[in-house]
Design a protein around this motif. Structure first.
Motif, mmCIF file in Angstrom:
data_model
loop_
_atom_site.group_PDB
_atom_site.id
_atom_site.type_symbol
_atom_site.label_atom_id
_atom_site.label_comp_id
_atom_site.label_asym_id
_atom_site.label_seq_id
_atom_site.Cartn_x
_atom_site.Cartn_y
_atom_site.Cartn_z
ATOM 1 N N ALA A 205 -25.005 -29.128 6.337
ATOM 2 C CA ALA A 205 -24.635 -28.217 5.249
ATOM 3 C C ALA A 205 -23.600 -27.187 5.725
ATOM 4 O O ALA A 205 -22.726 -26.785 4.958
ATOM 5 C CB ALA A 205 -25.880 -27.513 4.712
ATOM 6 N N GLN A 206 -23.712 -26.794 7.000
ATOM 7 C CA GLN A 206 -22.755 -25.827 7.547
ATOM 8 C C GLN A 206 -21.345 -26.401 7.531
ATOM 9 O O GLN A 206 -20.375 -25.707 7.200
ATOM 10 C CB GLN A 206 -23.137 -25.476 8.992
ATOM 11 C CG GLN A 206 -24.434 -24.716 9.124
ATOM 12 C CD GLN A 206 -24.275 -23.263 8.768
ATOM 13 O OE1 GLN A 206 -23.297 -22.867 8.161
ATOM 14 N NE2 GLN A 206 -25.250 -22.455 9.130
ATOM 15 N N ASP A 208 -20.344 -28.885 5.594
ATOM 16 C CA ASP A 208 -19.971 -29.030 4.179
ATOM 17 C C ASP A 208 -19.435 -27.714 3.635
ATOM 18 O O ASP A 208 -18.451 -27.693 2.894
ATOM 19 C CB ASP A 208 -21.185 -29.462 3.349
ATOM 20 C CG ASP A 208 -21.422 -30.960 3.421
ATOM 21 O OD1 ASP A 208 -20.515 -31.673 3.888
ATOM 22 O OD2 ASP A 208 -22.506 -31.405 3.016
ATOM 23 N N LEU A 209 -20.100 -26.619 4.013
ATOM 24 C CA LEU A 209 -19.673 -25.309 3.525
ATOM 25 C C LEU A 209 -18.225 -25.032 3.939
ATOM 26 O O LEU A 209 -17.408 -24.610 3.114
ATOM 27 C CB LEU A 209 -20.593 -24.220 4.078
ATOM 28 C CG LEU A 209 -20.289 -22.799 3.605
ATOM 29 C CD1 LEU A 209 -20.612 -22.651 2.129
ATOM 30 C CD2 LEU A 209 -21.055 -21.766 4.408
ATOM 31 N N LEU A 210 -17.911 -25.317 5.207
ATOM 32 C CA LEU A 210 -16.538 -25.094 5.677
ATOM 33 C C LEU A 210 -15.571 -26.006 4.934
ATOM 34 O O LEU A 210 -14.432 -25.637 4.673
ATOM 35 C CB LEU A 210 -16.452 -25.323 7.183
ATOM 36 C CG LEU A 210 -17.089 -24.219 8.022
ATOM 37 C CD1 LEU A 210 -16.959 -24.534 9.498
ATOM 38 C CD2 LEU A 210 -16.447 -22.879 7.726
ATOM 39 N N LYS A 211 -16.044 -27.207 4.576
ATOM 40 C CA LYS A 211 -15.177 -28.119 3.825
ATOM 41 C C LYS A 211 -14.860 -27.521 2.454
ATOM 42 O O LYS A 211 -13.732 -27.638 1.966
ATOM 43 C CB LYS A 211 -15.854 -29.486 3.681
ATOM 44 C CG LYS A 211 -14.890 -30.571 3.241
ATOM 45 C CD LYS A 211 -15.569 -31.920 3.119
ATOM 46 C CE LYS A 211 -14.602 -32.903 2.471
ATOM 47 N NZ LYS A 211 -15.246 -34.153 2.062
ATOM 48 N N THR A 212 -15.852 -26.863 1.851
ATOM 49 C CA THR A 212 -15.590 -26.269 0.535
ATOM 50 C C THR A 212 -14.570 -25.129 0.642
ATOM 51 O O THR A 212 -13.924 -24.790 -0.339
ATOM 52 C CB THR A 212 -16.869 -25.725 -0.145
ATOM 53 O OG1 THR A 212 -17.319 -24.572 0.567
ATOM 54 C CG2 THR A 212 -17.964 -26.753 -0.218
ATOM 55 N N TYR A 213 -14.449 -24.535 1.839
ATOM 56 C CA TYR A 213 -13.413 -23.505 2.035
ATOM 57 C C TYR A 213 -12.072 -24.138 2.387
ATOM 58 O O TYR A 213 -11.106 -23.430 2.635
ATOM 59 C CB TYR A 213 -13.789 -22.560 3.181
ATOM 60 C CG TYR A 213 -15.072 -21.790 3.002
ATOM 61 C CD1 TYR A 213 -15.549 -21.477 1.733
ATOM 62 C CD2 TYR A 213 -15.807 -21.368 4.101
ATOM 63 C CE1 TYR A 213 -16.724 -20.779 1.578
ATOM 64 C CE2 TYR A 213 -16.977 -20.663 3.941
ATOM 65 C CZ TYR A 213 -17.441 -20.374 2.675
ATOM 66 O OH TYR A 213 -18.600 -19.678 2.524
ATOM 67 N N ASN A 214 -12.060 -25.493 2.499
ATOM 68 C CA ASN A 214 -10.860 -26.197 2.938
ATOM 69 C C ASN A 214 -10.431 -25.714 4.323
ATOM 70 O O ASN A 214 -9.246 -25.507 4.595
ATOM 71 C CB ASN A 214 -9.721 -26.005 1.923
ATOM 72 C CG ASN A 214 -8.621 -27.031 2.121
ATOM 73 O OD1 ASN A 214 -8.868 -28.104 2.668
ATOM 74 N ND2 ASN A 214 -7.415 -26.693 1.696
ATOM 75 N N ALA A 215 -11.418 -25.498 5.215
ATOM 76 C CA ALA A 215 -11.118 -25.026 6.571
ATOM 77 C C ALA A 215 -10.560 -26.175 7.403
ATOM 78 O O ALA A 215 -10.933 -27.328 7.215
ATOM 79 C CB ALA A 215 -12.390 -24.484 7.230
ATOM 80 N N GLN A 219 -10.330 -24.436 12.793
ATOM 81 C CA GLN A 219 -11.115 -23.286 12.307
ATOM 82 C C GLN A 219 -12.604 -23.582 12.414
ATOM 83 O O GLN A 219 -13.389 -22.712 12.799
ATOM 84 C CB GLN A 219 -10.737 -22.970 10.857
ATOM 85 C CG GLN A 219 -9.394 -22.266 10.727
ATOM 86 C CD GLN A 219 -8.979 -22.093 9.278
ATOM 87 O OE1 GLN A 219 -9.228 -22.968 8.447
ATOM 88 N NE2 GLN A 219 -8.330 -20.976 8.982
ATOM 89 N N LEU A 224 -17.364 -22.048 13.920
ATOM 90 C CA LEU A 224 -18.729 -22.570 13.788
ATOM 91 C C LEU A 224 -19.231 -23.236 15.072
ATOM 92 O O LEU A 224 -20.193 -22.783 15.677
ATOM 93 C CB LEU A 224 -18.806 -23.552 12.613
ATOM 94 C CG LEU A 224 -20.159 -24.249 12.431
ATOM 95 C CD1 LEU A 224 -21.261 -23.237 12.206
ATOM 96 C CD2 LEU A 224 -20.111 -25.228 11.274
#
Lengths: 310, 292
Positions: A205-206, A208-215, A219, A224
Motif C-alpha cells: 500500500a505504501q 501504491d500511495l507513492l504511485k498515486t502521487y506519480n512519484a 523519489q 520511502l
C-alpha cells in the motif's frame, strides 16, 4: 540496577566453570613437571598416567592440584592469570609510556582495528550497493544473490591465503590491503541480506500511495525505501563489524604477519605461550564488544532523531 | 397485502419512486454541470490466479457526478476495492472504458487529480504528522512556503491543529487516519478515493469521523468515492449508494439518497434513513441469494 544481578550471576557462573575446569585441564602437565622435580606420584611414570583418567589422577594426587592453578605454561590458564597477562601487555605498558611497543596488545589491537574498519567500510558499501541492485533489478537478483550465498559457504581460512597470494602477485606490498579485503568479504554479506530485507520492507500500500502521487522511482527510493531500511541496516552493521573483526584476525593468521591480534595468537601458538594466546583472544573479544556497543549507541541516537524510537 | 412482508415491499417501492423523482429534478435543474467526473462503461476485470481466472468486475457501468458522495458497499470479493483501484490506475481493466475527469485514469493519476486514502493510515514512522502531510507536496515540487501553508490548512480541516510536530506513534488510530486524510487533501485534488478508511476503528470513533468527513465534504465540494461494508455508514454518508455482489463482482443496485446534504448523526433514526438502509440490505441479500 535491577539488571545488574542477572548479568553478574551469568558472569560469575562462567568464571566459576572456567575456574573449576582449570584443574582437570592442567593436571597431566602439572604431574609431569612435579615428577621431574622429584615428587612421588600415583601412578609413577607419565606412560602409566596416560591410561588413567584426569579425575582419578586428581583424586590420587590431590597434593598437586594447587600446582595446576599456578603454572607458567598452562593448557588452560585461570581467569586471574589471563587478566594479569592482559594487564601487563596493555594497561601497565601504557602507564609506562610504551603503549605502542611491539609487545603491547594496544599496538597489535590498533593494527587489527585499522584493517577491520577498512574492511567494514568496504564491506558495508558493497553490501548496500549490492542490495540496491538486487531490489531494483530482477536480473541482478537472480544472478548475484546465489553467488553471494555461495561466497559465504567457502571456508574463509581456505580463501584467506589465496587472497594474500593474489594481492602480493599484483604487487600490493601493504599487508593491510589483503586483510581488509578478507574482512570485507565476511562483512558484506550480513549487510547485503539485511539491506535487501530493509529496502523491501515497505508494504504494498505504501508503494501504491507513492504511485498515486506519480512519484518517480528515485523519489520512492529516497523518501520511502531508504528510511524504511535504516533499522535493518543497523542490525546488519552490528553483525557485520563482528564478522569484519573475525575476517581481519583470520587474515593475520596465515600471512606470516608479525603484528595484529591474529599474529599474536599465531606466535603464541608457535612459541608455546598459551597466556599470550588467551590475552590476545580476550583483547579481540573486548574490541568486538566495544565496536558493537558503539554501533548500538549510533543506532539508538539515529532512530531517536528519526522519531522511530521514543 | 397488509402482511409484514407486504408493507416492506410497499415501503421499498415508495423509496424507489422518491429516488427517481429526486433524480429527475436534479437533471432538470442542472443539466450541464452534471457531466460525470468518473464514468465507467462495461468494465471487466479478470485476475489470472493459480486457481483459474477470478472475475473481480463484470460489466460494471456507473456515472459519478461532480460533488457526489458515492459509497460502494458489498461483501468481500464483490470488487468494490478493485473498482476504486481501477479509478486510481492501480489496476488495469481487461475490457470496457473508464474516464476520470474526462481522461484516462492514468492521465488523471499523472495530473494528480485524486487523493487516495487506504484502510491503514500508513503514515511514515520517521516523519512527524506535518512531515507526512508534506510528503506528497515534496514529491509534487511545491515550494517550502506553500507547503507550510497547506499543511497548516489541512491540519485545521481534519481538526489536528497543534499535532504537526508529533510522531504517528504518539497519536491514536483515529487521529492517524485523520492525518492520512489530511495528506490526501493537501494537494487539492477534486476527487477523494477512500478504501474502507474507518474499517479498523471502533464504532464511537467511527461515528465521529463520519460526521467530520461529511462536514469536510460539505465545505470542500469534493467528489468522494468511499468503499465500506457498513450499511449505516454508507447510508449516512452518501448521496449515491452502489450495492455490489461477488462472483463475479458486479453492481446490483444504485440508490440515490433523498437525505439532505446536512446530516446530524440523529438522522440515522429517521424513517427515511431506515428505508434506505433496508433497501441496501435487500440488495446485499439478493446478491448473495444464489450463493447459498
Amino acid at each position: 540496577m535491577r539488571n545488574a544481578l542477572p548479568v553478574l550471576t551469568v558472569l560469575i557462573a562462567i568464571l566459576a566453570i572456567w575456574y573449576v575446569a582449570v584443574a582437570p585441564m592442567n593436571i597431566r602437565v602439572a604431574l609431569d613437571q612435579a615428577q621431574r622435580a622429584g615428587a612421588v606420584l600415583q601412578p609413577e611414570t607419565a606412560l602409566e598416567r596416560q591410561e588413567v583418567s584426569v579425575w582419578s589422577l586428581m583424586l590420587r594426587n590431590s597434593a598437586q592440584i594447587g600446582q595446576t592453578y599456578a603454572m607458567e605454561r598452562p593448557r588452560l590458564p585461570t581467569p586471574g592469570q589471563v587478566a594479569t597477562e592482559l594487564w601487563s601487555t596493555t594497561g601497565e605498558m601504557a602507564l609506562n609510556g610504551r603503549a605502542m611497543s611491539k609487545r603491547s596488545l594496544i599496538y597489535h589491537g590498533w593494527i587489527t582495528l585499522q584493517s577491520t574498519l577498512w574492511g567494514f567500510a568496504l564491506g558495508t558499501a558493497l553490501g548496500i550497493l549490492g542490495a540496491v541492485a538486487i531490489v531494483y533489478s530482477r536480473v541482478v537478483n537472480m544472478s548475484l544473490m546465489p553467488w553471494a550465498i555461495i561466497s559465504q559457504t567457502v571456508p574463509i581460512v581456505a580463501l584467506a591465503p589465496m587472497i594474500i597470494v593474489v594481492s602480493s602477485q599484483l604487487g600490493i606490498q601493504d599487508r593491510a590491503v589483503p586483510k581488509a579485503i578478507i574482512s570485507a568479504y565476511l562483512c558484506y554479506f550480513p549487510v547485503l541480506v539485511g539491506m535487501v530485507k530493509g529496502l523491501r520492507s515497505p508494504a504494498h500500500a505504501q508503494l501504491d500511495l507513492l504511485k498515486t502521487y506519480n512519484a518517480s522511482g528515485f523519489q520512492a527510493f529516497l523518501k520511502l525505501r531508504l528510511p524504511a531500511s535504516v533499522p535493518y541496516l543497523f542490525t546488519s552493521l552490528k553483525v557485520g563489524i563482528a564478522a569484519a573483526l573475525v575476517g581481519t584476525i583470520v587474515g593475520e593468521l596465515p600471512t606470516g604477519a608479525i603484528s595484529g591480534l591474529g599474529a599474536r595468537i599465531l606466535i603464541g601458538d608457535q612459541f608455546g605461550t598459551p597466556l599470550a594466546i588467551w590475552a590476545a583472544l580476550v583483547a579481540a573479544a573486548v574490541l568486538a564488544g566495544v565496536l558493537v556497543t558503539l554501533l548500538d549507541i549510533a543506532q539508538r541516537v539515529t532512530l531517536r532523531r528519526m522519531g522511530m524510537a521514543p | 397485502m397488509r402482511t409484514n412482508g407486504g408493507s416492506d415491499l410497499i415501503r421499498d417501492l415508495a423509496a424507489t419512486q422518491y429516488c427517481c423523482q429526486q433524480e429527475k429534478t436534479d437533471v432538470t435543474i442542472q443539466p450541464a454541470i452534471n457531466a460525470p467526473v468518473i464514468s465507467a462503461k462495461g468494465l471487466d476485470l479478470t485476475f489470472q490466479t493459480g486457481d483459474g481466472p477470478v472475475h473481480a468486475l463484470r460489466d460494471v457501468s456507473l456515472d459519478i457526478g461532480k460533488g457526489d458522495f458515492v459509497s460502494f458497499i458489498g461483501p468481500s470479493g464483490c470488487g468494490k476495492t478493485t473498482f476504486l483501484r481501477v479509478m486510481a490506475d492501480l489496476e488495469q481493466p481487461t475490457a470496457g472504458q473508464i474516464t476520470v475527469n474526462g481522461t484516462s485514469p492514468e492521465a488523471a493519476r499523472k495530473a494528480r487529480a485524486y487523493g487516495y486514502v487506504f484502510q491503514a493510515a500508513g503514515l511514515y514512522p520517521w516523519r512527524t504528522i506535518g512531515g507526512n502531510i508534506r510528503l506528497p507536496l515534496e514529491i509534487m515540487g511545491y515550494d517550502r512556503a506553500d507547503q507550510d501553508a497547506r499543511v497548516a490548512r489541512v491540519l485545521d480541516l481534519v481538526e489536528l491543529g497543534g499535532f504537526e510536530k508529533k510522531y504517528p506513534w504518539q497519536l491514536s488510530g483515529g487521529m492517524q487516519q485523520r492525518a492520512s486524510i489530511a495528506r490526501a487533501l493537501a494537494f487539492d485534488a477534486d476527487i477523494l478515493l477512500m478504501d474502507e478508511p474507518f474499517g479498523a476503528l471502533d464504532e464511537i470513533v467511527r461515528d465521529h469521523l463520519n460526521e467530520q468527513l461529511l462536514k469536510l465534504w460539505d465545505r470542500t465540494d469534493k467528489t468522494i468515492c468511499f468503499v465500506t461494508h457498513s450499511i449505516p455508514e454508507a447510508v449516512y454518508l452518501s448521496t449515491k449508494i452502489v450495492v455490489m455482489s461477488p462472483r463475479p463482482g458486479r453492481i446490483t443496485d444504485v440508490i440515490d439518497s433523498p437525505l439532505p446534504r446536512v446530516r446530524p448523526l440523529e438522522i440515522r433514526d429517521t424513517p427515511e434513513f431506515l428505508e434506505i438502509a433496508h433497501r441496501v440490505r435487500e440488495g446485499l441479500r439478493a446478491g448473495h441469494a444464489y450463493d447459498d
